[in-house]
Design a protein around this motif. Structure first.
Motif, PDB file in Angstrom:
ATOM      1  N   HIS A  21       0.828  -1.202   0.000  1.00 17.26           N
ATOM      2  CA  HIS A  21       0.000   0.000   0.000  1.00 17.26           C
ATOM      3  C   HIS A  21       0.868   1.261   0.000  1.00 17.26           C
ATOM      4  O   HIS A  21       0.557   2.239  -0.691  1.00 17.26           O
ATOM      5  CB  HIS A  21      -0.926  -0.010   1.220  1.00 17.26           C
ATOM      6  N   GLN A  24       1.871   2.243  -3.425  1.00 18.42           N
ATOM      7  CA  GLN A  24       0.780   2.836  -4.209  1.00 18.42           C
ATOM      8  C   GLN A  24       0.512   4.287  -3.780  1.00 18.42           C
ATOM      9  O   GLN A  24       0.232   5.140  -4.621  1.00 18.42           O
ATOM     10  CB  GLN A  24      -0.499   1.996  -4.059  1.00 18.42           C
ATOM     11  N   GLN A  27       2.367   6.964  -5.511  1.00 20.75           N
ATOM     12  CA  GLN A  27       2.058   7.199  -6.926  1.00 20.75           C
ATOM     13  C   GLN A  27       1.033   8.320  -7.131  1.00 20.75           C
ATOM     14  O   GLN A  27       0.493   8.474  -8.227  1.00 20.75           O
ATOM     15  CB  GLN A  27       1.509   5.913  -7.582  1.00 20.75           C
ATOM     16  N   LEU A  29      -1.995   8.541  -6.126  1.00 17.54           N
ATOM     17  CA  LEU A  29      -3.340   8.039  -6.399  1.00 17.54           C
ATOM     18  C   LEU A  29      -4.304   8.535  -5.325  1.00 17.54           C
ATOM     19  O   LEU A  29      -3.890   8.929  -4.236  1.00 17.54           O
ATOM     20  CB  LEU A  29      -3.333   6.505  -6.400  1.00 17.54           C
ATOM     21  N   THR A  30      -5.582   8.503  -5.626  1.00 11.62           N
ATOM     22  CA  THR A  30      -6.577   8.782  -4.588  1.00 11.62           C
ATOM     23  C   THR A  30      -6.599   7.588  -3.634  1.00 11.62           C
ATOM     24  O   THR A  30      -6.151   6.486  -3.993  1.00 11.62           O
ATOM     25  CB  THR A  30      -7.976   8.955  -5.201  1.00 11.62           C
ATOM     26  N   ALA A  32      -9.013   5.657  -2.816  1.00  9.66           N
ATOM     27  CA  ALA A  32      -9.753   4.535  -3.421  1.00  9.66           C
ATOM     28  C   ALA A  32      -8.913   3.843  -4.488  1.00  9.66           C
ATOM     29  O   ALA A  32      -8.887   2.601  -4.574  1.00  9.66           O
ATOM     30  CB  ALA A  32     -11.063   5.041  -4.023  1.00  9.66           C
ATOM     31  N   GLN A  33      -8.215   4.622  -5.310  1.00 12.06           N
ATOM     32  CA  GLN A  33      -7.364   4.040  -6.347  1.00 12.06           C
ATOM     33  C   GLN A  33      -6.201   3.262  -5.736  1.00 12.06           C
ATOM     34  O   GLN A  33      -5.830   2.184  -6.221  1.00 12.06           O
ATOM     35  CB  GLN A  33      -6.816   5.148  -7.258  1.00 12.06           C
ATOM     36  N   ALA A  34      -5.622   3.802  -4.656  1.00 16.37           N
ATOM     37  CA  ALA A  34      -4.505   3.130  -3.987  1.00 16.37           C
ATOM     38  C   ALA A  34      -4.933   1.783  -3.431  1.00 16.37           C
ATOM     39  O   ALA A  34      -4.183   0.805  -3.499  1.00 16.37           O
ATOM     40  CB  ALA A  34      -3.950   4.011  -2.870  1.00 16.37           C
ATOM     41  N   ILE A  36      -7.433  -0.119  -4.600  1.00 17.63           N
ATOM     42  CA  ILE A  36      -7.653  -1.025  -5.741  1.00 17.63           C
ATOM     43  C   ILE A  36      -6.318  -1.562  -6.257  1.00 17.63           C
ATOM     44  O   ILE A  36      -6.156  -2.755  -6.523  1.00 17.63           O
ATOM     45  CB  ILE A  36      -8.415  -0.291  -6.869  1.00 17.63           C
ATOM     46  N   ALA A  37      -5.333  -0.658  -6.372  1.00 19.20           N
ATOM     47  CA  ALA A  37      -4.015  -1.070  -6.854  1.00 19.20           C
ATOM     48  C   ALA A  37      -3.333  -2.008  -5.863  1.00 19.20           C
ATOM     49  O   ALA A  37      -2.660  -2.969  -6.258  1.00 19.20           O
ATOM     50  CB  ALA A  37      -3.148   0.160  -7.099  1.00 19.20           C
TER      51      ALA A  37
END
Length: 269
Positions: A21, A24, A27, A29-30, A32-34, A36-37
């Protein structure tokens, strides 16, 4: 056909998830995106670990919301640690499902720390002359090292083995608990003996072997300065030893049949 000797893969789940995590989050990311990734990377990583280790049994061990016995005897235990990001905590159930998607069962206790559960699992299978591989960057597991138990640091692509322990601490795996009883462990806010650092701890253990022998030596009239420090802080050393030593006898409430990999319909072993 005779069943193969068990090879148990034990994944220190939060140790793995938090590191995936963190990558991610960097990167941009939001949240939520983090998440998911992280889930996608967790599945890929889990599949790689399973392919590389070819286990007959596998389990991912999670820390629950545990107020552990260590906190009871030492309220400052793990004080000051960075808390888990809220979005990650909220997404843990989904990440737990990712292990199940890979065919790996998950263990989460509301009464015991993951480290003690992992130690119990690994030691239990080692007693039956079977093998266990622990996936974790946590060096605390090195106290468990023996011919049947190995530890893999997935992120640094290295084995945390006896040679690593010797290089890192200058002692054997069997001496690690006593080493940390002297030095403390900063990450868990365990203090050890004031004034005794890693080099002195290594020297003392090479000379005397164990904390018990050191406690005996520190009562002698010709005790050296480090031994006099130990005499003065005997109780702190014994408390640190107790806190650092992993429990290996927790009742687990399941047997190997339930964590076979790949999962199989129930039948006689």
């Amino acid at each position: 056909m005779q069943n193969p000797r068990p090879q148990l893969l034990i994944i220190d789940a939060l140790n793995l998830i938090r590191r995936l995590h963190a990558v991610q989050v960097q990167q941009a990311l939001t949240p939520a995106q983090a998440l998911i990734a992280t889930r996608a990377n967790l599945i890929n990583t889990c599949k790689k670990l399973l392919a590389n280790s070819e286990p007959t049994h596998a389990i991912a061990v999670f820390d629950g919301e545990v107020h552990s016995w260590r906190k009871e005897v030492y309220p400052a235990y793990k004080e000051g640690r960075t808390p888990m990001p809220e979005e990650l905590r909220d997404g843990l159930a989904e990440l737990q499902d990712a292990f199940w998607e890979c065919g790996v069962d998950a263990l989460l206790s509301q009464t015991d720390e993951a480290d003690d559960l992992i130690a119990t699992l690994a030691s239990g299978i080692a007693q039956h002359d079977a093998r266990a591989t622990i996936i974790s960057t946590d060096k605390g597991f090195c106290q468990l090292l023996c011919p049947q138990i190995q530890i893999r640091d997935h992120f640094n692509k290295r084995w945390l083995d006896a040679a690593f322990v010797q290089q890192q601490y200058g002692v054997t795996p069997a001496q690690l608990v006593d080493f940390w009883a002297l030095t403390g462990i900063g990450g868990s806010n365990i203090k050890g003996v004031p004034g005794i650092g890693p080099k002195t701890a290594t020297t003392l253990l090479l000379q005397h072997g164990t904390l018990a022998a050191l406690l005996s030596a520190c009562e002698q009239e010709d005790a050296t300065k480090p031994l006099l420090k130990l005499r003065q802080h005997r109780d702190e050393a014994l408390l640190a030893q107790r806190l650092v030593r992993l429990q290996r006898d927790i009742p687990l409430g399941f047997n190997l049949r339930e964590i076979r990999y790949p999962p199989q319909p129930d039948r006689a072993e």
